[in-house]
Enzyme design. Sequence first.
Site, PDB file in Angstrom:
ATOM      1  N   LYS A  11       0.822  -1.215   0.000  1.00  0.00           N
ATOM      2  CA  LYS A  11       0.000   0.000   0.000  1.00  0.00           C
ATOM      3  C   LYS A  11       0.858   1.269   0.000  1.00  0.00           C
ATOM      4  CE  LYS A  11      -3.941  -2.232   2.261  1.00  0.00           C
ATOM      5  NZ  LYS A  11      -5.012  -2.077   3.291  1.00  0.00           N
ATOM      6  N   TYR A  51     -12.547  -1.622  -3.739  1.00  0.00           N
ATOM      7  CA  TYR A  51     -13.022  -1.770  -2.356  1.00  0.00           C
ATOM      8  C   TYR A  51     -14.547  -1.635  -2.238  1.00  0.00           C
ATOM      9  CZ  TYR A  51      -8.360  -2.014  -0.280  1.00  0.00           C
ATOM     10  OH  TYR A  51      -7.105  -2.422   0.110  1.00  0.00           O
ATOM     11  N   ASN A 114      -2.040   0.368   6.541  1.00  0.00           N
ATOM     12  CA  ASN A 114      -1.546  -0.873   7.149  1.00  0.00           C
ATOM     13  C   ASN A 114      -0.667  -1.723   6.216  1.00  0.00           C
ATOM     14  OD1 ASN A 114      -3.607  -1.817   5.577  1.00  0.00           O
ATOM     15  ND2 ASN A 114      -4.741  -2.820   7.223  1.00  0.00           N
ATOM     16  N   HIS A 117      -2.207  -5.395   1.531  1.00  0.00           N
ATOM     17  CA  HIS A 117      -3.512  -6.037   1.372  1.00  0.00           C
ATOM     18  C   HIS A 117      -3.293  -7.526   1.158  1.00  0.00           C
ATOM     19  CE1 HIS A 117      -7.487  -7.027  -0.265  1.00  0.00           C
ATOM     20  NE2 HIS A 117      -6.829  -7.685  -1.209  1.00  0.00           N
ATOM     21  N   GLU A 128      -9.723 -10.278  -7.502  1.00  0.00           N
ATOM     22  CA  GLU A 128      -8.792  -9.160  -7.308  1.00  0.00           C
ATOM     23  C   GLU A 128      -7.586  -9.265  -8.247  1.00  0.00           C
ATOM     24  OE1 GLU A 128     -10.042  -8.687  -2.596  1.00  0.00           O
ATOM     25  OE2 GLU A 128      -8.035  -9.386  -3.101  1.00  0.00           O
TER      26      GLU A 128
HETATM   27  P1  ATP Z   1      -7.135  -5.893   3.418  1.00  0.00           P
HETATM   28  O1  ATP Z   1      -8.451  -6.219   2.768  1.00  0.00           O
HETATM   29  O2  ATP Z   1      -6.551  -4.576   2.968  1.00  0.00           O
HETATM   30  O3  ATP Z   1      -6.146  -7.018   3.321  1.00  0.00           O
HETATM   31  P2  ATP Z   1      -8.209  -6.640   5.961  1.00  0.00           P
HETATM   32  O4  ATP Z   1      -8.852  -7.765   5.208  1.00  0.00           O
HETATM   33  O5  ATP Z   1      -7.297  -6.974   7.091  1.00  0.00           O
HETATM   34  O6  ATP Z   1      -7.374  -5.702   4.970  1.00  0.00           O
HETATM   35  P3  ATP Z   1     -10.730  -5.274   5.833  1.00  0.00           P
HETATM   36  O7  ATP Z   1     -11.748  -5.418   6.897  1.00  0.00           O
HETATM   37  O8  ATP Z   1     -10.916  -5.992   4.539  1.00  0.00           O
HETATM   38  O9  ATP Z   1      -9.306  -5.635   6.482  1.00  0.00           O
HETATM   39  O10 ATP Z   1     -10.564  -3.722   5.550  1.00  0.00           O
HETATM   40  C1  ATP Z   1      -9.974  -3.268   4.340  1.00  0.00           C
HETATM   41  C2  ATP Z   1      -9.040  -2.122   4.647  1.00  0.00           C
HETATM   42  O11 ATP Z   1      -9.814  -1.023   5.106  1.00  0.00           O
HETATM   43  C3  ATP Z   1      -8.021  -2.370   5.758  1.00  0.00           C
HETATM   44  O12 ATP Z   1      -6.870  -3.030   5.332  1.00  0.00           O
HETATM   45  C4  ATP Z   1      -7.707  -0.960   6.194  1.00  0.00           C
HETATM   46  O13 ATP Z   1      -6.790  -0.351   5.285  1.00  0.00           O
HETATM   47  C5  ATP Z   1      -9.047  -0.280   6.063  1.00  0.00           C
HETATM   48  N1  ATP Z   1      -9.756  -0.278   7.343  1.00  0.00           N
HETATM   49  C6  ATP Z   1     -10.337  -1.337   7.960  1.00  0.00           C
HETATM   50  N2  ATP Z   1     -10.891  -0.983   9.129  1.00  0.00           N
HETATM   51  C7  ATP Z   1     -10.644   0.349   9.248  1.00  0.00           C
HETATM   52  C8  ATP Z   1     -10.963   1.331  10.237  1.00  0.00           C
HETATM   53  N3  ATP Z   1     -11.651   1.009  11.335  1.00  0.00           N
HETATM   54  N4  ATP Z   1     -10.549   2.598  10.022  1.00  0.00           N
HETATM   55  C9  ATP Z   1      -9.870   2.939   8.910  1.00  0.00           C
HETATM   56  N5  ATP Z   1      -9.540   2.072   7.932  1.00  0.00           N
HETATM   57  C10 ATP Z   1      -9.917   0.799   8.101  1.00  0.00           C
HETATM   58 MG    MG Z   2      -9.967  -7.485   3.416  1.00  0.00          MG
END
Ligand code: ATP
Ligand code: MG
Length: 139
Positions: A11, A51, A114, A117, A128
């Site tokens: 990211k 997303y 974070n 992904h 994806e």
């Molecule tokens: P990713 O899909 O990016 O691998 P993930 O599966 O761990 O991450 P998801 O629940 O799919 O988490 O959320 C997608 C992304 O949205 C997260 O990686 C993060 O960047 C963002 N995100 C998730 N929760 C929050 C939050 N509470 N506040 C801000 N951003 C968030």
């Molecule tokens: Mg996710």
Amino acid sequence: MATNRTFTMIKPDAVGNNYIGPILAKINEAGFRVVAMKYTKLSVESAGKFYEVHKARPFYGELVEYMSSGPIVAAILEKDNAVSDFRKLIGATDPSKAEPGTIRQLFAKSIAANAVHGSDSDENAEIEGNYFFAGSERF
Ligand code: ATP
Ligand code: MG
């Protein structure tokens, strides 16, 4: 069908912090092989589409803005049990809760920024991966 493949993005925060190399090293050390890779930047529109599943979540606007804020590295990775092993390697969504030694614990700044992904299912890995690499060769 695609049970041995997952999709990842490094990211904008991790790219901006020069963590492409260290993150790819971790991915290689964990036994993943790169089958497709691209250094690119998402537009607001393409990040929004990627997303779309999170559209109803309160952080959707922030997420789309953030993911289109700078370059990313997109890749398809191959390994037995790729989806779940990669989720273990990256750690919890919130880096403060991620296990020691995971990519997010080592390289992520916050729950929004974070570092990486990782697909959450074989089906989404396929969708994806195709989003970024439709029509391009996988090696
Ligand atoms: P990713 O899909 O990016 O691998 P993930 O599966 O761990 O991450 P998801 O629940 O799919 O988490 O959320 C997608 C992304 O949205 C997260 O990686 C993060 O960047 C963002 N995100 C998730 N929760 C929050 C939050 N509470 N506040 C801000 N951003 C968030
Ligand atoms: Mg996710």
